[in-house]
Design a protein around this motif. Sequence first.
Motif, PDB file in Angstrom:
ATOM      1  N   ASP A 176      39.594  36.199  47.809  1.00 32.72           N
ATOM      2  CA  ASP A 176      38.325  35.553  47.476  1.00 32.72           C
ATOM      3  C   ASP A 176      37.862  35.927  46.067  1.00 32.72           C
ATOM      4  OD1 ASP A 176      37.514  38.182  47.754  1.00 32.72           O
ATOM      5  OD2 ASP A 176      36.079  37.798  49.379  1.00 32.72           O
ATOM      6  N   ARG A 177      38.761  36.554  45.299  1.00 33.35           N
ATOM      7  CA  ARG A 177      38.458  36.966  43.922  1.00 33.35           C
ATOM      8  C   ARG A 177      39.797  37.105  43.191  1.00 33.35           C
ATOM      9  NH1 ARG A 177      35.571  42.174  45.963  1.00 33.35           N
ATOM     10  NH2 ARG A 177      35.404  40.753  47.757  1.00 33.35           N
ATOM     11  N   PRO A 197      44.277  34.111  40.174  1.00 36.58           N
ATOM     12  CA  PRO A 197      42.987  33.690  40.726  1.00 36.58           C
ATOM     13  C   PRO A 197      43.028  33.584  42.253  1.00 36.58           C
ATOM     14  CG  PRO A 197      43.629  32.314  38.871  1.00 36.58           C
ATOM     15  CD  PRO A 197      44.822  33.133  39.228  1.00 36.58           C
ATOM     16  N   ALA A 198      41.864  33.604  42.866  1.00 41.12           N
ATOM     17  CA  ALA A 198      41.776  33.406  44.317  1.00 41.12           C
ATOM     18  C   ALA A 198      42.432  32.089  44.691  1.00 41.12           C
ATOM     19  CB  ALA A 198      40.320  33.420  44.758  1.00 41.12           C
ATOM     20  N   GLY A 228      38.663  43.033  48.461  1.00 38.11           N
ATOM     21  CA  GLY A 228      38.496  41.816  49.242  1.00 38.11           C
ATOM     22  C   GLY A 228      39.750  41.497  50.037  1.00 38.11           C
TER      23      GLY A 228
END
Length: 409
Positions: A87-88, A125-126, A156
Amino acid sequence: MTGRFARAVALTAVLLTSVACQTGPARATPASKPPAQAASARHDVVTWGASADRMGQGTADRGYRLVVHTSAAGSGLRVRLSNAFGDRPLTLDSVYAGLQRQGAALVPGSNKRLTFDGARTVTVPAGAIAWSDPLPGSLPAGSNLVVSLHSPDAAGPATGHGMAMQTSYATQGDHTAEESAAGWTETTGSWWYLDSVSVRPSNPATGAVVALGDSITDGWASTTDLNRRWPDYLARRLQKAHTDVKGVADEGISGNQVLADGAGQAALHRLDRDVLSQPGVRTVFLFEGVNDIKAHTGVTAADLIAGYREIVRRAHAAGKCVVASTVGPFEGWPEWDQAGEAVRQEVNRYIRTSGEVDAVTDFDRILRSPYDQARMLPFLDSGDHIHPNDKGMQAMADAVDLTSLHCDR
């Protein structure tokens, strides 16, 4: 899950000097875009793969030394890192590839740094993936490749593959460049952030088969660290055979279903990422459905057949052959009942007779007892009545007609 240390492997070649490196970070490719396009232009072929899934929480300043067993031989090794469920953004500031000597120790001189668009650091990236640059040198078929990676900021949801049936290693801090086992004091039974490895075979006609399945394909009940999943046995057959199909990727997830998310995304939902995006794929081997049947969620044979048809349609649209297997027997497993058995039999009739797939491998016929066709033959049964043992895994691989892995598409 952890297992014993992997056995020493005799290797006839080592990875050669890596490309010159830069220090700036590279950016990754969104997962929604097929990552195999650049690899396909190089005639790359997947030599190892494992389905991406959610893996709990990432940990900063954590290193992983991941042991994977390759199939096809070739040069220009590349690895694919995945942040599909993050998510990050995920930064990996050090990634190396070498050959296993024993346990976490590497063959001296084999451990080489991987780069990403020339940079030593990559930020994924996510929801995205990142392919490394090709590493000069050759990799033999059936190698125990070791990918060591470190993230300074992981946090995360982590991405990886939970049930590896292979001992890998973990540590705090960055020990990726080290070839000794001294800094790798922890073990892990999972693969973290790594979901594919490709090579460029010497024969540009070489292709791969991807096995899409559940825990039986994932290797549950086979012997840890010995590569006795049925796709492993199939890979060894292919290496000895006069065939252009040499790469094998095992995209099984324990508990996975065709229709519903749960233990991993459903086969319908992960088909593009886990299967069709792999470089050099010629054939999809579909062996899944028992978890849909035994879940008692009201799934009918018609529902499951519709799911198979969607997978076949999408694979054919991508130019891939599809080999499908019948669903194996599982009477004696606690969730077995007559209603589920009736669904299994109807689904198997469809697979055997519809003509909608390019070829059929009848694992049900291979595994079932001649005295009770709803039960697995005891000689091949791990003891839980649904997962084959090592002998059962080999019998499954031996049942695959290697010529069926080719079709005119």
